[in-house]
Enzyme design. Structure first.
Site, PDB file in Angstrom:
ATOM      1  N   TRP A   1      -7.833  -2.662-121.490  1.00 35.89           N
ATOM      2  CA  TRP A   1      -6.526  -2.982-120.902  1.00 35.89           C
ATOM      3  C   TRP A   1      -6.441  -2.579-119.425  1.00 35.89           C
ATOM      4  CZ3 TRP A   1      -2.112   0.379-123.578  1.00 35.89           C
ATOM      5  CH2 TRP A   1      -2.258   1.710-123.237  1.00 35.89           C
TER       6      TRP A   1
ATOM      7  N   THR B   1     -10.319   4.023-127.046  1.00 34.79           N
ATOM      8  CA  THR B   1      -9.970   4.432-125.678  1.00 34.79           C
ATOM      9  C   THR B   1      -9.672   3.224-124.794  1.00 34.79           C
ATOM     10  OG1 THR B   1     -11.518   6.263-125.946  1.00 34.79           O
ATOM     11  CG2 THR B   1     -10.769   5.785-123.706  1.00 34.79           C
ATOM     12  N   GLU B   2      -8.514   3.238-124.136  1.00 28.39           N
ATOM     13  CA  GLU B   2      -8.132   2.211-123.165  1.00 28.39           C
ATOM     14  C   GLU B   2      -8.224   0.802-123.746  1.00 28.39           C
ATOM     15  OE1 GLU B   2      -6.954   3.134-120.256  1.00 28.39           O
ATOM     16  OE2 GLU B   2      -7.541   5.246-120.231  1.00 28.39           O
ATOM     17  N   LEU B   3      -8.012   0.688-125.052  1.00 30.04           N
ATOM     18  CA  LEU B   3      -8.098  -0.595-125.773  1.00 30.04           C
ATOM     19  C   LEU B   3      -9.437  -1.296-125.557  1.00 30.04           C
ATOM     20  CD1 LEU B   3      -4.543  -2.202-125.680  1.00 30.04           C
ATOM     21  CD2 LEU B   3      -5.553  -0.655-127.339  1.00 30.04           C
TER      22      LEU B   3
END
Lengths: 402, 438
Positions: free
Chosen positions: A300, A145-147
């Site tokens: 990120w 999730t979300e890097l």
């Protein structure tokens, strides 16, 4: 040969309704169905349908030379199945070309990796099953999730049998190394990692339509020249990772974003020495020679590229702790509907809306948020938690009496 | 039997335009007084169609400039505003009642309360009331000056024995009319700047309150508590201060079954320092620690809302401590109908009618010693506003001790028997007679 690696994130949360104190104990429908459907249809029409059609056309045109990868959350897939089967079909058509890779992630687009190993595992498995069922392939590369990434996660992913994973290319992560390489987790050489080139990625996803940007307007020719200039060594990989909604939604059609996407493969393939690869192909083709370490979690999101987008204030912390504290009791009910409901409440978006950051990051948070203020987002979420606790307790009581 | 007195009453909030207790109290008192005196009430804003029997209700928003054009001579009085020459007003940031709905901070400088240059009622004055939205707002000083100007013109054509002004927004007008008519001025004190902004307040509003009370003939605070504040923080001659407790409108209490199993503890009020919401939050934390089977709800909005929400999150009690924001009277009554305890930990509360409403609903009250209502509600459990341990103990006792709860509720009903607007109105009229010798 140096490569360009595209990964697009596809995700739509179930936004919660303005759930007041007076709903507690009376209303177990937490989601704003009308709003969710409206957003889904809007994004589907402006982005998914058009961009998928264009990608299919480009893949066919370039006969296997142009490739991309997707990570689609389970929540998005669920909504496509239920409300936009045409969108699902267009992703399936892309899957059949063999030029599109699907990555693994958590089904619920959650932060479970940081809170519960057991729950994280369950959601990764659920997502794997979903991808297999819908696209006939099993993901071999993982993207959290979300890097979100740290050293422990790297260790976990290796145990799961993935061939590698994706993360954000923050300065502190790769500062000691050359840029744009295939890295490996410091602790273990056998876990290769691709780091997002955030400058090049954000040129497309954030700056593309910014008329104050000195490079505006950005053409595919100009952009491919940059790629060529940056990728000087044979083992360079330029990772362009972004939200898929960039195409047509964050950047409207009128900005010329689709023309840009349309022209880019040809520009890259004819005017540069670069080729396109999917993440698993990159891992097959290049050696991971450079160690990276993330003792603290990175992501990120926002300028900080850490967890502060979701864990930046007391409200976010409380909600996250409350939802994961309930894991044992929710699972003890054995009630699938309750477990699914609880899992959906784990979607990272809910906590993102509660961010109290200011300036440009704050503007991005509020762009995505359906609520007036982060405090509203928190209050509605907490009222829902209160109601959900009552339901869980009731269910446990019924079970113990049986 | 003496002839009925004619009373010119000056008010600011009045139904259906109500921000807080002031409007409720003015309505209750004036309605009860209609039987005893001839009463005219001038307020900035009335709703067309809102009438009270035997009450001449004048809303400045309903007037037209034509009504002032034929008045002639009296508008030429050049000494009109001389009484204000002695007052020096200090510049200050000031926000007696913020307008939370508009989400803009209200601050304004009180450089000049009264301008002696233009005592004429102008088209502009009339228009400003015609379209008035928020009766407070950033231009509150401008509003109270225009109000004073218009009221003074109306008063010139009126026959009355006494001026009765409610709270500082009407004091400039009250002083003006007193100066022009020579009639005695009664100031009714529902709330002071020292309550709203803390005992250190010495800004423009405080100055106006102090100055007006010094010149007034009679000061009627709504409690002995407020009488002592007037004595200690405003230095007003105690001889002319007599408190009259508020009444409470009879209502039809009902009970609602809670949709959740937990006991419910209720807070109602503006979320400002005055109402002590932070102490309520701390009290809640203590209660939750020993009694998990509870829920707290905080009704209202104010400048402390966001910081209270964040503090609740920090204490990790967000699933047990709920914020509703501002609620309609119907919703407030719904909450009263299901509450188990009402808590009012005000730091400085001249009266606190809401505690009487809770009592009417059979909800036992825990209130601060710094609340005027405790004088008429001895049944309520009380503690100093800062003594969160004692507050929490009281709440836990009421939740667990059925006998105690019953006693507090039944004694509360007894207390209510002595509280009415009729009593308050009687007392006000006898003060006109006994103190002002009317």
């Amino acid at each position: 040969m140096a490569s360009v690696c595209f990964y697009f994130q596809v995700h739509q949360p179930y936004r919660l309704k303005e759930y007041s104190f007076f709903h507690i104990g009376r209303d177990y429908v937490y989601e704003n169905h009308d709003l969710n459907l409206q957003v889904l249809n809007k994004v589907a029409d402006k982005c998914y349908v058009k961009a998928n059609a264009l990608l299919l056309q480009l893949i066919n045109k370039h006969k296997g030379e142009f490739k991309v990868s997707f990570s689609i959350s389970g929540l998005a897939l669920e909504q496509f199945e239920q409300f936009r089967p045409d969108v699902l079909a267009s992703f399936q058509a892309l899957a059949k070309t063999g030029c599109v890779e699907f990555l693994g992630e958590t089904y619920y687009h959650s932060l479970a990796a940081l809170y519960s190993a057991e729950e994280f595992q369950r959601q990764v498995d659920l997502h794997k099953e979903k991808i297999k069922a819908l696209f006939g392939v099993e993901p071999t590369v993982f993207r959290n999730t979300e890097l979100i990434y740290n050293n422990n996660l790297a260790r976990y992913i290796q145990k799961q049998g993935y061939v590698g994973l994706l993360c954000e290319g923050t300065e502190r992560l790769i500062a000691a190394n050359p840029s744009n390489k295939v890295y490996h987790a410091e602790t273990n050489k056998s876990i290769p990692v691709l780091a997002r080139n955030y400058t090049l990625s954000d040129d497309i996803s954030f700056r593309f339509s910014d008329q104050n940007w000195k490079e505006w307007p950005l053409s595919a020719a100009k952009f491919s020249n940059w790629l060529q200039e940056i990728a000087v060594e044979k083992d360079d990989v330029l990772n362009l990772f972004m939200d898929y909604e960039t195409f047509g939604e964050h950047q409207w059609e009128e900005t010329g974003i689709f023309e840009f996407l349309n022209d880019l493969p040809e520009q890259v393939l004819t005017n540069t020495s670069l080729g396109f690869k999917t993440p698993s192909e990159v891992f097959k083709s290049y050696q991971a020679n450079y160690p990276i370490t993330a003792p603290e979690t990175i992501s990120w999101a926002d300028a900080e590229r850490d967890m502060s987008a979701w864990q930046g204030n007391a409200m976010q912390h409380e909600c996250l702790e409350k939802i994961y504290e309930m894991e044992e009791s929710v699972k003890a009910t054995g009630n699938e509907a309750l477990i699914h409901c609880w899992s959906k409440l784990q979607a990272s978006d809910h906590f993102y809306y509660m961010s109290t950051k200011h300036s440009s990051d704050g503007a991005v948070h509020s762009y995505f948020s359906p609520y007036n203020t982060p405090h509203d987002a928190y209050l509605y979420y907490m009222n829902i938690i209160a109601d959900f606790e009552i339901r869980v307790n009731k269910s446990l009581k019924v079970k113990s009496e049986m | 039997m003496k002839e009925k007195l004619k009373v010119l009453m000056l008010g600011w909030e009045f139904p259906p335009v109500i921000n807080g207790g002031l409007g409720v109290a003015c309505f209750g008192l004036s309605k009860a007084m209609t039987g005893l005196v001839d009463l005219s009430l001038i307020i900035p804003k009335t709703a067309a169609g809102f009438v009270v029997e035997n009450l001449e209700l004048i809303g400045l928003n309903q007037l037209t400039i034509e009504q002032f054009k034929n008045q002639g001579a009296s508008t030429t009085n050049t000494n009109t505003y001389d009484v204000f020459k002695e007052v020096t007003f200090v510049e200050a940031d000031f926000a007696p009642y913020k307008n939370y709905a508009s989400k803009t901070d209200v601050t304004c400088e009180s450089t000049e309360v009264i301008s002696s240059k233009n005592p004429e009622v102008t088209q502009d004055d009339i228009l400003s009331f015609e379209s008035v939205g928020d009766i407070y707002g950033t231009d509150i000083w401008d509003k109270i000056q225009r109000y004073a100007k218009v009221v003074s013109k109306i008063a010139q054509n009126k026959d009355f024995d006494v001026i009765h002004a409610h709270d500082w927004m009407t004091f400039v007008a009250g002083l003006q009319v007193k100066h022009e008519s020579g009639k005695p001025l009664v100031l009714h004190i529902h709330s002071l700047e020292t309550d709203r902004a803390g005992i250190g307040s010495r800004g423009g509003v405080y100055q106006l309150e102090k100055y007006a009370m010094e010149l007034a003939d009679l000061v009627i605070p709504v409690s002995n508590y407020t009488a002592s504040v007037i004595k200690h923080h405003y230095g007003i001659d105690t001889d002319k201060i007599t408190s009259v407790h508020n009444g409470v409108e009879a209502l039809t209490p009902y009970k609602t079954k809670k949709p959740f199993p937990e006991k419910l503890i209720l807070f109602l009020g503006r979320l400002t320092g005055q109402k002590g919401p932070g102490y309520f939050l701390e009290t809640a934390q203590k209660v939750i620690a020993s009694e998990p089977n509870v829920r707290f709800v905080m009704v209202g909005t104010g400048d402390k809302l966001k910081s209270l929400i964040e503090a609740g999150a920090f204490k990790q009690i967000g699933n047990k401590f709920h914020f509703t924001g501002f609620l309609s009277p119907e919703k407030v009554h719904e909450l009263l109908s299901m509450a188990d305890v009402y808590c009012m930990p005000s730091v400085s509360e001249p009266f606190g009618i809401s505690a009487l409403e809770a009592t009417q609903y059979g909800v036992p009250c825990v209130i601060s010693n710094q609340s005027g209502v405790s004088e008429v509600l001895p049944s309520a459990l009380s503690a100093d506003f800062f003594d969160v341990n004692q507050m929490a103990k009281h709440i836990v006792s009421l939740l667990n001790d059925g006998k105690l709860k019953k006693k507090v509720v039944l004694n509360g009903y007894e207390d209510l028997k002595n509280v009415s607007w009729e009593n308050a109105a009687q007392k006000v009229v006898s003060l006109y007679r006994d103190k002002l010798f009317l």
